[in-house]
Design a protein around this motif. Structure first.
Motif, mmCIF file in Angstrom:
data_model
loop_
_atom_site.group_PDB
_atom_site.id
_atom_site.type_symbol
_atom_site.label_atom_id
_atom_site.label_comp_id
_atom_site.label_asym_id
_atom_site.label_seq_id
_atom_site.Cartn_x
_atom_site.Cartn_y
_atom_site.Cartn_z
ATOM 1 N N THR A 1 -3.663 -6.856 -3.905
ATOM 2 C CA THR A 1 -5.265 -6.164 -4.935
ATOM 3 C C THR A 1 -6.022 -6.344 -3.243
ATOM 4 O O THR A 1 -5.681 -6.787 -2.184
ATOM 5 C CB THR A 1 -5.281 -7.554 -5.297
ATOM 6 N N GLU A 2 -7.096 -5.171 -3.566
ATOM 7 C CA GLU A 2 -7.931 -4.802 -2.842
ATOM 8 C C GLU A 2 -8.807 -5.180 -3.229
ATOM 9 O O GLU A 2 -9.537 -5.148 -4.429
ATOM 10 C CB GLU A 2 -7.833 -3.281 -2.785
ATOM 11 N N LYS A 3 -10.391 -5.647 -1.891
ATOM 12 C CA LYS A 3 -11.344 -5.800 -2.759
ATOM 13 C C LYS A 3 -12.001 -4.830 -1.434
ATOM 14 O O LYS A 3 -12.353 -5.095 -0.121
ATOM 15 C CB LYS A 3 -11.915 -7.526 -1.997
ATOM 16 N N PHE A 4 -13.107 -4.372 -2.107
ATOM 17 C CA PHE A 4 -13.661 -3.308 -1.216
ATOM 18 C C PHE A 4 -15.270 -4.427 -0.932
ATOM 19 O O PHE A 4 -15.812 -5.321 -1.347
ATOM 20 C CB PHE A 4 -14.830 -2.335 -2.175
ATOM 21 N N LYS B 1 -9.701 2.370 4.300
ATOM 22 C CA LYS B 1 -9.227 3.589 3.203
ATOM 23 C C LYS B 1 -10.543 4.876 3.085
ATOM 24 O O LYS B 1 -11.222 4.677 3.043
ATOM 25 C CB LYS B 1 -8.960 2.606 1.948
ATOM 26 N N ASN C 1 -5.016 -12.241 3.642
ATOM 27 C CA ASN C 1 -5.712 -10.756 2.837
ATOM 28 C C ASN C 1 -5.451 -10.676 5.509
ATOM 29 O O ASN C 1 -5.611 -11.028 6.047
ATOM 30 C CB ASN C 1 -6.359 -11.212 3.366
ATOM 31 N N TYR D 1 -4.521 4.763 4.883
ATOM 32 C CA TYR D 1 -4.806 4.092 5.416
ATOM 33 C C TYR D 1 -5.281 3.388 6.525
ATOM 34 O O TYR D 1 -3.958 3.823 6.932
ATOM 35 C CB TYR D 1 -4.759 1.585 4.865
ATOM 36 N N PHE E 1 -12.034 -2.642 3.354
ATOM 37 C CA PHE E 1 -10.896 -3.288 2.302
ATOM 38 C C PHE E 1 -10.835 -4.058 2.458
ATOM 39 O O PHE E 1 -10.125 -4.384 3.721
ATOM 40 C CB PHE E 1 -10.504 -2.599 0.973
ATOM 41 N N LYS E 2 -10.279 -5.480 2.122
ATOM 42 C CA LYS E 2 -9.702 -6.659 2.633
ATOM 43 C C LYS E 2 -8.158 -6.278 1.333
ATOM 44 O O LYS E 2 -9.109 -5.832 0.020
ATOM 45 C CB LYS E 2 -10.337 -8.314 1.860
ATOM 46 N N LEU E 3 -7.320 -6.515 1.798
ATOM 47 C CA LEU E 3 -5.843 -6.311 1.791
ATOM 48 C C LEU E 3 -5.407 -7.824 1.063
ATOM 49 O O LEU E 3 -4.778 -7.835 2.113
ATOM 50 C CB LEU E 3 -5.266 -5.062 2.146
ATOM 51 N N ASN E 4 -4.926 -7.895 -0.280
ATOM 52 C CA ASN E 4 -3.779 -9.268 -0.473
ATOM 53 C C ASN E 4 -2.932 -8.965 -0.084
ATOM 54 O O ASN E 4 -1.987 -8.242 -0.722
ATOM 55 C CB ASN E 4 -4.100 -9.734 -1.178
ATOM 56 N N PHE F 1 1.048 -1.244 0.367
ATOM 57 C CA PHE F 1 0.151 -0.532 -0.001
ATOM 58 C C PHE F 1 0.955 1.508 -0.329
ATOM 59 O O PHE F 1 1.623 1.596 0.787
ATOM 60 C CB PHE F 1 -0.761 -0.065 1.263
#
Length: 645
Positions: free
Chosen positions: A170-173, A150, A145, A133, A162-165, A126
């Protein structure tokens, strides 16, 4: 004969009472060999930060073999300011640039890295910039994760989850937050977002957050909690959850109309009620303590650093913490981390006389194993207590401070009044202070003052400092000095004033406003030209879009007014001897302030001592620290005599 022997014994004991080992200057100001330690979930390894050169680095060590597995460096002035175990094999590191040991990281760009414990696959996951964040939960049951909040500067919808890998960046809202401009989110111990703070923006900068709402998620639905607040601008800060996730905890002052302190509250998901759990009459919540499942265990307060308020005294981890505090009397004990099963823990132990030590505690064996000290050269050395003091200002306000005196001495002492920087929101707290201990080791008392405007004693106390540069804030420092004289602690003819950053300003203004109170003054990376400060002095802070409004509400404006509180415009009032210290690479208070002060002093022929090092906002290199405090000690000896030892 017997009488002679008797007096000889008395003289010997008297000499022993004041004969103190003078420790090397460098020992007080060395870099920390360890800043913070945490154990891995499986309990096999520890990660720790340490100071090296201008950096704070992170290393990973195998516990059984005491072998370093890897070390991570990010370059000149780069500091690992936070770190976490994402899983047994990968660590997270929060990294920012810090130029000087008085430099606050508040507002800094903080980047997030992840790396394997063998040193491989170090990735920036990030990059802060237009987006920032905060880590909400490490998701211990999801090794790939973490949960983050954010915020994007270009958008006005507040913080989002968000989930952050941690492997792919990679991010997932998740869309787990309520509607509204959300400033803070908090996940429960299972990693589910359950609490949100909503802020409604006011008409101007100073009334921002004029309306604040709490949202709680229960049974899958977000509910806005309407509180009967007694303040126009209440403070709310989520802190944690109970072990069963049925109570959420937050700190606030919403229930006090004036003369507030920040207390701890709970929201009960079963009864839907908010309750006050704990509050100190004098000061705010200071530290919080957590269990192995991240449940909130206890807290303490600024004015009561050794008193722990336990939320559930029967919680096994709370019982452990309570037992450990008894094993380390007169010390602050923190459990920095647990193994996942809760059997192993890293203990941090510190006090006014202990810079900090770390231990590995085995709950089953009930044994603590020593791991490391921050400043091992000071272990078991003749350091002295720091005492919390309180007195009334000239206008009747309670002012708190910290007094450190040489061993076995408490009256008629040479005194150094040490003023902290900031000034707003910052405060001196009870803990190891290398300056106070060094000066005490050389026979000088030190008085630190939490003048109005300081943090730690409620929002109203902090707001009392607005527009009081050189005025009531300075009066509080002078009143502290007069208090020490009246108590018989300080010799009125042997007092100097010293401070860094804003404290450097106060050190100069102190000898301008009360020219007969102090014999000497040391201004360290101080603000001296107030008109330049207001107009923009080229500092990193001066480039902020919000700085103009902040300066108007907190410092003041207008050429005549700024001249009236500016050291460079009032040097003709100074009687005391001066020592001006600055860093040529200071980006927070550029050296132009010291240079303009130098020109003003030269113009009237006022002599001064001068030191400039190739440093930032406060000296970070140990050689430069050693030179500074050696010269400062000689300066004090010249002006107020040698210490009492």
């Amino acid at each position: 004969m017997k009488k002679g022997i008797f007096w000889l014994v008395i003289m010997l004991f008297s000499n022993l009472a004041v004969c103190v080992e003078q420790l090397p200057v460098r020992d007080f100001f060395e870099h920390s060999q360890v800043v913070l330690m945490k154990i891995s979930p499986n309990g096999k390894n520890i990660a720790f930060t340490y100071e090296e050169g201008s950096e704070v680095r992170l290393a990973v060590m195998d516990l059984d073999k005491s072998k370093i597995l890897s070390s991570f460096s990010f370059g000149e002035n780069k500091h690992v300011v936070g770190f976490y175990w994402a899983n047994d094999h990968r660590v997270l590191m929060e990294v920012t640039e810090v130029k000087g040991n008085l430099m606050s990281i508040r507002g800094n760009q903080v980047d997030l890295y992840a790396a394997n414990i063998d040193g491989k696959k170090r990735d920036l996951i990030f990059k802060s910039g237009m987006s920032v964040y905060t880590i909400l939960n490490l998701l211990p049951d999801d090794p790939d994760n973490i949960l983050i909040g954010k915020y994007h500067w270009a958008e006005d919808d507040g913080m989002r989850a968000f989930k952050l890998n941690i492997n792919k960046a990679t991010e997932k809202f998740l869309n787990q937050q309520p509607k509204g401009v959300i400033s803070k989110l908090m996940a429960d111990n299972a990693g589910i977002i359950r609490l949100a703070v909503e802020n409604a923006e006011g008409e101007n900068e100073d009334s921002f957050d004029n309306e604040t709402f709490l949202h709680f998620l229960d049974d899958g639905n977000w509910q806005k909690l309407t509180l009967e607040t007694k303040r126009d601008n209440p403070y709310f800060n989520p802190i944690g959850f109970s072990a069963d996730n049925r109570k959420a905890y937050f700190s606030s002052n919403f229930d006090i109309e004036k003369d507030d302190t920040i207390g701890l509250f709970s929201y009960d998901f079963d009864t839907k009620k908010v309750s006050l759990i704990s509050r100190h009459v004098d000061s705010d919540v200071n530290s919080t303590f957590y269990g192995h499942d991240n449940e909130l265990l206890a807290l303490n307060y600024v004015s009561a650093p050794l008193e722990y308020d336990y939320l559930d005294a029967k919680n096994p981890d709370a019982l452990l913490l309570a037992g450990l505090t008894k094993s380390f009397p007169d010390e602050q004990v923190t459990i920095t981390s647990f193994s996942k099963n809760g059997q192993l823990a890293i203990l941090g132990v510190r006090s006014d006389r202990n810079p900090g030590q770390y231990y590995l505690y085995d709950k089953e064996a009930k044994k603590a194993r020593y791991l490391a000290s921050k400043l091992p050269k000071l272990d078991n050395k003749p350091l002295v207590p720091m005492t919390l003091v309180k007195f009334k200002s000239r206008d009747g306000i309670d002012i708190h401070g910290l007094l450190t005196v040489p061993v076995n001495q408490d009256k008629n002492l040479p005194l150094i009044v040490n003023v902290h920087g900031g000034p707003f929101g910052v405060y001196d707290e009870w803990r190891f202070n290398p300056e106070a201990q060094f000066f005490a080791n050389r026979g000088y008392a030190t008085l630190q003052v939490n003048y109005r405007g300081s943090g730690g004693y409620g929002e109203d106390f902090e707001k009392l400092g607005r527009l009081q540069w050189g005025k009531a804030m300075q009066d509080d420092v002078a009143d502290a000095t007069h208090w020490a004289i009246k108590q018989g602690i300080a010799d009125p003819n042997r007092i100097c004033i010293y401070g860094g950053s804003y404290g450097g300003y106060a050190a100069l203004w102190g000898v301008i406003k009360e020219p007969d109170l102090y014999k000497c003054s040391v201004g360290y990376v101080g603000v001296y030209d107030m008109q330049l400060f207001f107009d923009g002095d080229g500092s990193d802070a001066s480039r902020s879009k919000s700085i103009a409004g902040y300066l108007k509400t907190h410092v003041g404006e207008g050429t005549d007014y700024l001249k009236s509180i500016s050291p460079v415009e009032n040097v003709n009032k100074i009687k005391a001897d001066l020592f001006i210290v600055h860093g040529s690479k200071d980006v927070r208070v550029p050296i132009v302030h010291a240079n303009n002060l130098k020109k003003a002093l030269d113009k009237i022929g006022k002599p001064y001592k001068w030191m400039v090092k190739e440093e930032g906002h406060g000296f970070y290199q140990v050689d430069n620290r050693e030179a500074l405090y050696t010269e400062m000690l000689a300066f004090f000896e010249k002006n107020i005599g040698k210490g009492v030892l």
